[in-house]
Write an enzyme that holds these catalytic residues in place. Structure first.
Site, PDB file in Angstrom:
ATOM      1  N   HIS A 157       0.833  -1.214   0.000  1.00  0.00           N
ATOM      2  CA  HIS A 157       0.000   0.000   0.000  1.00  0.00           C
ATOM      3  C   HIS A 157       0.867   1.264   0.000  1.00  0.00           C
ATOM      4  O   HIS A 157       0.426   2.330   0.407  1.00  0.00           O
ATOM      5  CB  HIS A 157      -0.958   0.032   1.204  1.00  0.00           C
ATOM      6  N   SER A 287      16.312  19.664 -14.632  1.00  0.00           N
ATOM      7  CA  SER A 287      15.190  20.588 -14.597  1.00  0.00           C
ATOM      8  C   SER A 287      15.684  21.961 -15.021  1.00  0.00           C
ATOM      9  O   SER A 287      16.769  22.399 -14.620  1.00  0.00           O
ATOM     10  CB  SER A 287      14.587  20.666 -13.184  1.00  0.00           C
TER      11      SER A 287
END
Length: 490
Positions: A157, A287
């Site tokens: 999860h 970036s």
């Protein structure tokens, strides 16, 4: 625009202009397509001659000598007039082969070249993909072996769970890839040739050519199939081979897409945790706005293209469902797009994944820090068991001790959890255990109880056995094709 070429004034598929390898791009190119058509006409004429039809060696020689002399301008002009691509190329080929003109495409329908060519391209496409998939498996297997016993947080999860190892997690990726390898190989080997079946698949035109000799018609089908490199042909067809073949082909490619998407999503998640990164080139910019960032651009590319690959399987599903009776032509335009794009997309995600798996970077210290942050909570059961053993051997003593110890460790765990979640502090459960006199009987065991390698179970042994029994054997047929480096264009 100064310096711009004609090719920049119209749309070009990024799958070809930006990504896919030359071999796969050529496999689905017009040049390969029309050369294959001509080769199929030569196969047909050779087999017809062997079986007694009046075809001369000179006609065959003429066809073979002009196999690759394709006048694309002439063919395009004829197609504009005739509104038929196959007939346009019959006429163009006949222009170069006037002696052979009467026997080119003799007795055949358009699908003789169209469908048989598609099956050849599918087969050859698989032959390009399979070694690439093998190289990805090989690189990832080496990675799994190297990190077979490096403990890391397991997640369920996307929440920290029991520890696993970096190598064991890679084996989960490998298991899916090995399944894909088997699926692609099976789909490739299941392909048959359409052969020479005629307008509605009854072989009526060929039966007429051979004056009702059924054996010669069957022999013609067998000979042409063999010349094209196939072991079998489909015994029954309509005008086309069953479009369920396209479903089978694109399903295994879509399944490969799902595998790659899952692997690259995992890598992206781990990159966020700074545990694993894809290779980063020296001059690469992560970036434009944030200089320190190392964006997982290759894994992102794989995920984006894998989604396209998974979506393409809906095309052959719908096409097969609406093939009226012996055939309808609404399959043609769709298949011109969906078949090549599936192979081109699969090609680039495998090339990109090979690049990723050849240069995966692991940061053991970051992994260790994350383990240390969570391990005290995971070790509570070990601490309880150690305290029970220290409390005596009689059954009632052990039961009382376990209940009592569980209460103590529960209180301390909640306190430590509050520090982590509410104050943003580090996990100080171990310090609390050491400070509590109750746990004094096992203080000397705490370091051993918190050794990460005691929490990974049989992960290293599973890696060793899995690689030996499941992975290395599937790579054997591709051993001679392993030493190939991938140079990504962009």
């Amino acid at each position: 625009m100064e310096g711009s070429g004609e090719e920049f004034t119209k749309y070009r598929s990024p799958l070809v202009s930006r990504y896919a390898c030359k071999d796969m791009s050529y496999n689905f190119s017009d040049r390969n397509k029309f050369i294959t058509w001509r080769q199929l006409w030569i196969y047909l004429a050779e087999a017809q001659k062997e079986l007694g039809l009046p075809i001369t060696d000179a006609q065959l020689s003429e066809m073979k000598s002009h196999l690759k002399d394709i006048d694309f301008v002439m063919a395009a002009e004829k197609e504009r007039k005739l509104r038929h691509d196959v007939l346009a190329h019959v006429h163009t080929f006949a222009h170069y082969c006037p002696t052979a003109a009467p026997i080119i495409h003799w007795g055949a329908t358009s699908c003789y070249v169209g469908d048989n060519m598609d099956l050849i391209m599918l087969r050859d496409g698989f032959d390009i993909l399979l070694p690439k998939l093998a190289r990805v498996i090989d690189r990832l297997a080496n990675f799994a072996e190297k990190y077979a016993d490096l403990p890391t947080l397991g997640f369920t999860h996307y929440q920290p769970a029991q520890l696993t190892t970096v190598g064991k997690r890679a084996c989960l990726w490998l298991q899916d890839l090995v399944m894909d390898m088997r699926n692609l190989q099976r789909a490739r080997d299941d392909l048959r040739f359409r052969g020479v079946k005629g307008t509605t698949g009854t072989q009526a035109s060929f039966l007429q050519l051979f004056d009702g000799d059924h054996e010669k018609v069957e022999e013609l089908d067998r000979k042409v199939t063999e010349l094209a490199g196939f072991k079998k042909s489909y015994l029954v067809t309509s005008q086309t081979y069953s479009r369920k073949v396209d479903i089978d082909t694109l399903c295994v490619l879509a399944s490969l897409g799902a595998t790659v998407h899952k692997i690259c999503t995992d890598i992206r998640l781990l990159a966020n945790l700074k545990e694993i990164e894809e290779p980063f080139e020296k001059e690469q910019i992560g970036s434009s706005a944030v200089p320190y960032k190392r964006n997982p651009m290759l894994a992102e590319r794989c995920c984006g293209l894998a989604r396209h690959l998974m979506a393409l399987v809906s095309d052959p599903l719908q096409t097969a469902a609406v093939q009226w009776l012996e055939r309808t032509l609404d399959d043609s335009a769709n298949r011109r797009i969906s078949l090549p794009e599936s192979f081109l997309t699969a090609d680039i995600i495998l090339s990109t994944l090979q690049n990723i798996t050849e240069g995966l970077v692991v940061y053991p210290k970051v992994i260790e820090r994350h383990i240390c942050h969570e391990l005290p909570f995971m070790a509570t059961e070990n601490i309880i068991m150690a305290m029970v053993k220290a409390g005596g051997n009689r059954q009632m003593i052990r039961i009382r001790k376990r209940k009592d110890c569980h209460g103590h460790i529960h209180v301390l765990s909640q306190q430590a959890a509050a520090v982590v979640k509410q104050e943003g502090g580090h996990n100080d459960l171990l310090d609390r255990v050491k400070a509590d006199p109750y746990f004094s009987p096992i203080l000397g065991q705490l370091d051993a109880l918190l050794d990460p390698k005691t929490f990974i179970g049989r992960a290293p042994q599973q890696v060793t056995r899995f690689l030996a029994e499941e992975v290395r054997p599937v790579l054997e047929p591709y051993k001679s094709k392993m030493d190939v480096k991938i140079e990504l264009e962009l």
